[in-house]
Design a protein around this motif. Structure first.
Motif, PDB file in Angstrom:
ATOM      1  N   ARG A  49       0.811  -1.225   0.000  1.00 14.79           N
ATOM      2  CA  ARG A  49       0.000   0.000   0.000  1.00 14.79           C
ATOM      3  C   ARG A  49       0.843   1.274   0.000  1.00 14.79           C
ATOM      4  O   ARG A  49       0.356   2.333   0.348  1.00 14.79           O
ATOM      5  N   GLU A  50       2.111   1.189  -0.406  1.00 14.86           N
ATOM      6  CA  GLU A  50       2.982   2.354  -0.414  1.00 14.86           C
ATOM      7  C   GLU A  50       2.509   3.382  -1.442  1.00 14.86           C
ATOM      8  O   GLU A  50       2.136   3.034  -2.557  1.00 14.86           O
ATOM      9  N   LEU A  51       2.585   4.641  -1.040  1.00 15.86           N
ATOM     10  CA  LEU A  51       2.288   5.762  -1.926  1.00 15.86           C
ATOM     11  C   LEU A  51       3.456   6.748  -1.970  1.00 15.86           C
ATOM     12  O   LEU A  51       3.362   7.789  -2.616  1.00 15.86           O
ATOM     13  N   ASP A  52       4.546   6.407  -1.292  1.00 13.57           N
ATOM     14  CA  ASP A  52       5.673   7.334  -1.163  1.00 13.57           C
ATOM     15  C   ASP A  52       6.417   7.569  -2.470  1.00 13.57           C
ATOM     16  O   ASP A  52       7.259   8.453  -2.559  1.00 13.57           O
ATOM     17  N   TRP A  53       6.108   6.855  -3.499  1.00 12.01           N
ATOM     18  CA  TRP A  53       6.732   7.002  -4.817  1.00 12.01           C
ATOM     19  C   TRP A  53       6.091   8.120  -5.639  1.00 12.01           C
ATOM     20  O   TRP A  53       6.637   8.541  -6.648  1.00 12.01           O
ATOM     21  N   GLN A  54       4.935   8.604  -5.209  1.00 14.63           N
ATOM     22  CA  GLN A  54       4.250   9.649  -5.962  1.00 14.63           C
ATOM     23  C   GLN A  54       4.999  10.974  -5.833  1.00 14.63           C
ATOM     24  O   GLN A  54       5.394  11.367  -4.741  1.00 14.63           O
ATOM     25  N   LEU A  55       5.196  11.641  -6.958  1.00 17.66           N
ATOM     26  CA  LEU A  55       5.967  12.879  -7.014  1.00 17.66           C
ATOM     27  C   LEU A  55       5.032  14.088  -6.995  1.00 17.66           C
ATOM     28  O   LEU A  55       4.835  14.766  -8.000  1.00 17.66           O
ATOM     29  N   VAL A  56       4.460  14.354  -5.834  1.00  7.98           N
ATOM     30  CA  VAL A  56       3.540  15.480  -5.711  1.00  7.98           C
ATOM     31  C   VAL A  56       4.323  16.674  -5.177  1.00  7.98           C
ATOM     32  O   VAL A  56       4.468  16.861  -3.981  1.00  7.98           O
ATOM     33  N   ASN A  74      -0.570  22.243  -6.593  1.00  9.78           N
ATOM     34  CA  ASN A  74      -1.374  23.414  -6.966  1.00  9.78           C
ATOM     35  C   ASN A  74      -2.377  23.067  -8.058  1.00  9.78           C
ATOM     36  O   ASN A  74      -3.526  23.526  -8.033  1.00  9.78           O
ATOM     37  N   HIS A  75      -1.944  22.266  -9.028  1.00  6.27           N
ATOM     38  CA  HIS A  75      -2.853  21.808 -10.084  1.00  6.27           C
ATOM     39  C   HIS A  75      -4.010  21.006  -9.481  1.00  6.27           C
ATOM     40  O   HIS A  75      -5.183  21.235  -9.822  1.00  6.27           O
ATOM     41  N   PHE A  76      -3.686  20.053  -8.599  1.00  6.03           N
ATOM     42  CA  PHE A  76      -4.739  19.273  -7.937  1.00  6.03           C
ATOM     43  C   PHE A  76      -5.718  20.192  -7.217  1.00  6.03           C
ATOM     44  O   PHE A  76      -6.937  20.037  -7.331  1.00  6.03           O
ATOM     45  N   PRO A  79       0.406  24.626  -0.483  1.00  6.61           N
ATOM     46  CA  PRO A  79      -0.593  23.820  -1.192  1.00  6.61           C
ATOM     47  C   PRO A  79      -1.261  22.773  -0.293  1.00  6.61           C
ATOM     48  O   PRO A  79      -2.441  22.463  -0.468  1.00  6.61           O
ATOM     49  N   MET A  80      -0.530  22.231   0.666  1.00  6.07           N
ATOM     50  CA  MET A  80      -1.119  21.261   1.590  1.00  6.07           C
ATOM     51  C   MET A  80      -2.161  21.935   2.474  1.00  6.07           C
ATOM     52  O   MET A  80      -3.237  21.371   2.720  1.00  6.07           O
ATOM     53  N   VAL A  81      -1.846  23.137   2.964  1.00  3.36           N
ATOM     54  CA  VAL A  81      -2.795  23.891   3.791  1.00  3.36           C
ATOM     55  C   VAL A  81      -4.071  24.162   2.994  1.00  3.36           C
ATOM     56  O   VAL A  81      -5.177  23.971   3.489  1.00  3.36           O
ATOM     57  N   ARG A 129      -1.027  16.910 -20.186  1.00  4.05           N
ATOM     58  CA  ARG A 129      -0.181  17.956 -19.583  1.00  4.05           C
ATOM     59  C   ARG A 129       1.019  17.280 -18.947  1.00  4.05           C
ATOM     60  O   ARG A 129       0.866  16.285 -18.235  1.00  4.05           O
ATOM     61  N   THR A 130       2.182  17.831 -19.204  1.00  7.07           N
ATOM     62  CA  THR A 130       3.403  17.337 -18.591  1.00  7.07           C
ATOM     63  C   THR A 130       3.846  18.334 -17.535  1.00  7.07           C
ATOM     64  O   THR A 130       3.929  19.538 -17.800  1.00  7.07           O
ATOM     65  N   PHE A 131       4.126  17.831 -16.354  1.00  5.14           N
ATOM     66  CA  PHE A 131       4.578  18.672 -15.246  1.00  5.14           C
ATOM     67  C   PHE A 131       6.099  18.632 -15.171  1.00  5.14           C
ATOM     68  O   PHE A 131       6.733  17.701 -15.681  1.00  5.14           O
ATOM     69  N   GLY A 132       6.680  19.609 -14.517  1.00  6.42           N
ATOM     70  CA  GLY A 132       8.133  19.730 -14.432  1.00  6.42           C
ATOM     71  C   GLY A 132       8.816  18.543 -13.780  1.00  6.42           C
ATOM     72  O   GLY A 132       9.988  18.275 -14.047  1.00  6.42           O
ATOM     73  N   ASN A 133       8.111  17.818 -12.936  1.00  5.46           N
ATOM     74  CA  ASN A 133       8.699  16.662 -12.247  1.00  5.46           C
ATOM     75  C   ASN A 133       8.596  15.378 -13.070  1.00  5.46           C
ATOM     76  O   ASN A 133       8.978  14.312 -12.609  1.00  5.46           O
ATOM     77  N   GLY A 134       8.066  15.468 -14.281  1.00  4.23           N
ATOM     78  CA  GLY A 134       7.952  14.299 -15.151  1.00  4.23           C
ATOM     79  C   GLY A 134       6.611  13.600 -15.105  1.00  4.23           C
ATOM     80  O   GLY A 134       6.366  12.678 -15.879  1.00  4.23           O
TER      81      GLY A 134
END
Length: 187
Positions: A21-28, A34-36, A72-74, A172-177
């Motif tokens: 159940r790992e999600l730590d690989w997501q590059l948010v 901000n997009h989300f 963005p988290m706030v 859409r491509t984001f700067g983080n790939g």
């Protein structure tokens, strides 16, 4: 009429979470978050399965008070807390933060919900997404492909009884790939 939007992040090899159940690989990063926020703030409700709801409820209700939280988290903490939520669960007994519990997905009730005024309805959770797909209730997919091959985990799309014809509406491509793929369901 509002749309049902399945909104998920996946690895390049199609996993929405690792084998444990790992999600730590997501590059948010800030740009993606901000997009989300911009997109999710316009939605009319979050439709979640129990696992997704409990994951979100375990962090977001107070994330805006954590000094470690980014701007963005706030912002997302406030969006999540204030947004109407429907949790589909046969086992959850109570839920807070503007949440209604539904025991099952009833197509007629979903169609009535879509007919109400307001923003689109975003589905979170692979199992719930699969149920909506099986019942032909999904109008749009927003899939965020992260630049990683997990090799193992839980796949977003499982075998299904019928093919679904899609039309590419946006990329859409984001700067983080990360690449966002937005598909509309052709009916």
């Amino acid at each position: 009429m509002r749309k049902i939007v399945v909104f998920m992040s996946v690895s390049l090899d199609g996993f929405f979470e690792g084998p444990n159940r790992e999600l730590d690989w997501q590059l948010v990063d800030e740009e993606l978050h901000n997009h989300f926020n911009e997109l999710l703030a316009t939605m009319g409700a979050f439709l979640d399965g129990r696992v997704t709801y409990e994951l979100m409820a375990g962090f977001w209700p107070t994330a805006d008070t954590d000094p470690e939280s980014t701007a963005p988290m706030v912002e997302f903490a406030r969006i999540w807390r204030d947004m109407p939520k429907i949790v589909f669960s046969s086992t959850l007994d109570e839920a807070d933060w503007n949440t209604t519990i539904a025991r099952e997905v009833v197509p007629e009730e979903i169609e009535a919900l879509k007919a109400q005024p307001g923003g689109d309805l975003v589905v979170g959770g692979a199992d719930l997404g699969a149920t909506f797909r099986r019942l032909d209730l999904v109008d749009e997919y927003r899939i965020y492909v992260h630049p990683i091959l997990l090799g193992d985990g839980h796949q977003l799309f499982r075998p299904a009884d019928a093919a679904v014809d899609l039309e590419l509406a946006e990329t859409r491509t984001f700067g983080n790939g990360v690449v966002m793929l937005r598909y509309l369901v052709r009916r």
